[in-house]
Design a protein around this motif. Sequence first.
Motif, short mmCIF file in Angstrom:
data_model
loop_
_atom_site.label_atom_id
_atom_site.label_comp_id
_atom_site.label_asym_id
_atom_site.label_seq_id
_atom_site.Cartn_x
_atom_site.Cartn_y
_atom_site.Cartn_z
N ASP A 46 0.69 -1.17 0.08
CA ASP A 46 0.04 -0.07 0.10
C ASP A 46 0.74 1.09 -0.07
OD1 ASP A 46 -1.75 1.77 0.36
OD2 ASP A 46 -2.77 0.96 2.12
N PHE A 47 0.75 2.03 -1.08
CA PHE A 47 1.63 3.26 -1.23
C PHE A 47 0.85 4.47 -0.92
CE2 PHE A 47 3.97 0.34 -4.10
CZ PHE A 47 5.30 0.51 -3.75
N GLY A 48 -0.44 4.19 -0.44
CA GLY A 48 -1.32 5.56 -0.22
C GLY A 48 -2.18 5.66 -1.57
N SER A 49 -1.52 6.09 -2.63
CA SER A 49 -1.91 6.64 -3.72
C SER A 49 -2.22 5.42 -4.68
CB SER A 49 -1.06 7.42 -4.45
OG SER A 49 0.29 6.95 -4.68
N SER A 50 -1.63 4.29 -4.31
CA SER A 50 -1.92 2.96 -5.00
C SER A 50 -1.72 1.75 -4.04
CB SER A 50 -1.07 2.94 -6.32
OG SER A 50 0.24 2.89 -6.01
N PRO A 120 25.94 -5.50 7.59
CA PRO A 120 25.15 -4.74 8.23
C PRO A 120 24.45 -3.52 7.31
CG PRO A 120 27.49 -3.91 8.46
CD PRO A 120 27.54 -5.32 7.74
N VAL A 121 23.07 -3.40 7.71
CA VAL A 121 22.33 -2.62 6.76
C VAL A 121 21.83 -1.45 7.67
CG1 VAL A 121 20.39 -2.45 5.13
CG2 VAL A 121 21.91 -4.52 5.33
N VAL A 122 21.89 -0.15 7.04
CA VAL A 122 21.03 0.89 7.82
C VAL A 122 19.84 1.12 6.80
CG1 VAL A 122 21.28 3.31 8.47
CG2 VAL A 122 23.42 1.88 8.27
N VAL A 123 18.72 1.12 7.69
CA VAL A 123 17.37 1.28 6.90
C VAL A 123 16.89 2.71 7.16
CG1 VAL A 123 15.23 0.16 6.76
CG2 VAL A 123 17.09 -1.22 7.25
N TYR A 124 16.45 3.00 6.07
CA TYR A 124 15.71 4.52 6.02
C TYR A 124 14.55 4.47 5.31
CZ TYR A 124 20.45 6.26 7.03
OH TYR A 124 21.74 6.54 7.72
N VAL A 125 13.53 3.82 6.06
CA VAL A 125 12.17 3.77 5.42
C VAL A 125 10.92 4.01 6.36
CG1 VAL A 125 11.88 1.24 5.86
CG2 VAL A 125 10.63 2.34 3.88
N ALA A 126 9.99 4.81 6.12
CA ALA A 126 8.76 4.78 6.93
C ALA A 126 7.61 3.81 6.37
CB ALA A 126 8.42 6.17 6.88
N THR A 127 7.41 2.74 7.17
CA THR A 127 6.49 1.85 7.11
C THR A 127 5.70 1.52 8.11
OG1 THR A 127 7.79 0.06 7.56
CG2 THR A 127 7.76 0.77 5.08
N SER A 128 4.46 0.87 7.96
CA SER A 128 3.72 0.29 9.06
C SER A 128 2.99 -0.64 8.56
CB SER A 128 2.73 1.33 9.83
OG SER A 128 1.80 1.79 8.79
N MET A 129 2.45 -1.52 9.53
CA MET A 129 1.36 -2.80 9.15
C MET A 129 -0.03 -2.13 9.28
SD MET A 129 3.21 -5.10 8.06
CE MET A 129 2.05 -6.34 7.85
N GLY A 130 -0.65 -2.41 8.08
CA GLY A 130 -2.10 -1.83 8.16
C GLY A 130 -3.23 -2.97 8.59
N HIS A 137 3.48 1.75 2.98
CA HIS A 137 4.71 2.57 2.63
C HIS A 137 4.40 3.96 2.97
CE1 HIS A 137 7.64 4.61 0.15
NE2 HIS A 137 8.50 3.85 0.90
N HIS A 138 5.33 4.97 3.78
CA HIS A 138 4.87 6.19 4.03
C HIS A 138 5.99 7.07 3.41
CE1 HIS A 138 1.54 4.82 6.73
NE2 HIS A 138 2.65 4.29 7.41
N GLY A 139 7.14 6.51 3.26
CA GLY A 139 8.08 7.35 2.37
C GLY A 139 9.60 6.62 2.32
#
Length: 297
Positions: A46-50, A120-130, A137-139
């Motif tokens: 879910d991308f919000g717009s699609s 090691p991985v640095v993660v830069y993502v805004a997500t949540s479970m609906g 996916h928020h950004g």
Amino acid sequence: MKIAVMGAGAVGCYYGAMLARAGHDVTLIGRPSHVEAMNRDGLLLDFGSSQEYVIVTGNTDAAGVAGADMILFCVKSTDTIEAGEQIKPFISANTIVLSLQNGVDNAERLGGVLGQPVIPVVVYVATSMGGPGHVKHHGRGELVIGPSAQSQTVVDTLVPAKIPVEVSDNADGALWAKMILNCAYNALSAITQLPYGEVVQGVGVWDVMRNAVDECLAVAKGCGVTVPGDVWGAIEKIAETMPGQFSSTAQDLARGKASEIDFLNGYIVRKGAELGIATPTNLALHALTKLQETKLA
């Protein structure tokens, strides 16, 4: 490529879905409710717009990672050792293992359990479970990974799946930078159950955060880590760009779950004690968050 995601939370589901929609064979190891929904309907991305359903395989058993060419290890820091022991019998020396986790020592701890290197991985993502089988996916979505003999294979796999990847010689520093941001915000958001934008409006809060960050930077220096970029500038920006965001620690406590605070402020306290560096602000934030865990459990 056959890819397994150990820990099908919001982060694991997002990257698993992106890889599956790019044509990879993806198995996600998660809780029964999520697994049932994914196997029945697919994983809703879910991308919000699609929105779209992506075909994946769900499994509740760590044996589901068997035969994977690459494993995205996305469990909570509190579960690293146990989950590592669960997957160990099912991986080979050629399996590429990536740690997409908060904190700075998970790749090292997991590698010790598996007996092989972990990237090691640095993660830069805004997500949540609906909901079950539904990831929002928020950004953002980019990753920074450490250099290894397998790093180019990782880049060649993830980038075509629209997952930006940077290989950095200072991935450890980037992990520290993210952890310091978490040390500034997570406990305060958790203790108050307020989003970032409201937290920073509290009397003296910026001073508390500044003290916590200064302690973190002192400990990082003591550990021989160079923290890149303008850490404080990034922390100030978060309150502006994500004012409605609750920290992951706040979300854990709201659900009555144990948080990762022992691997954030708690880690700074432990390392500070080893190095003889005082960390009173992080000590207080850690102690108060642990009290809230006990209260809300």
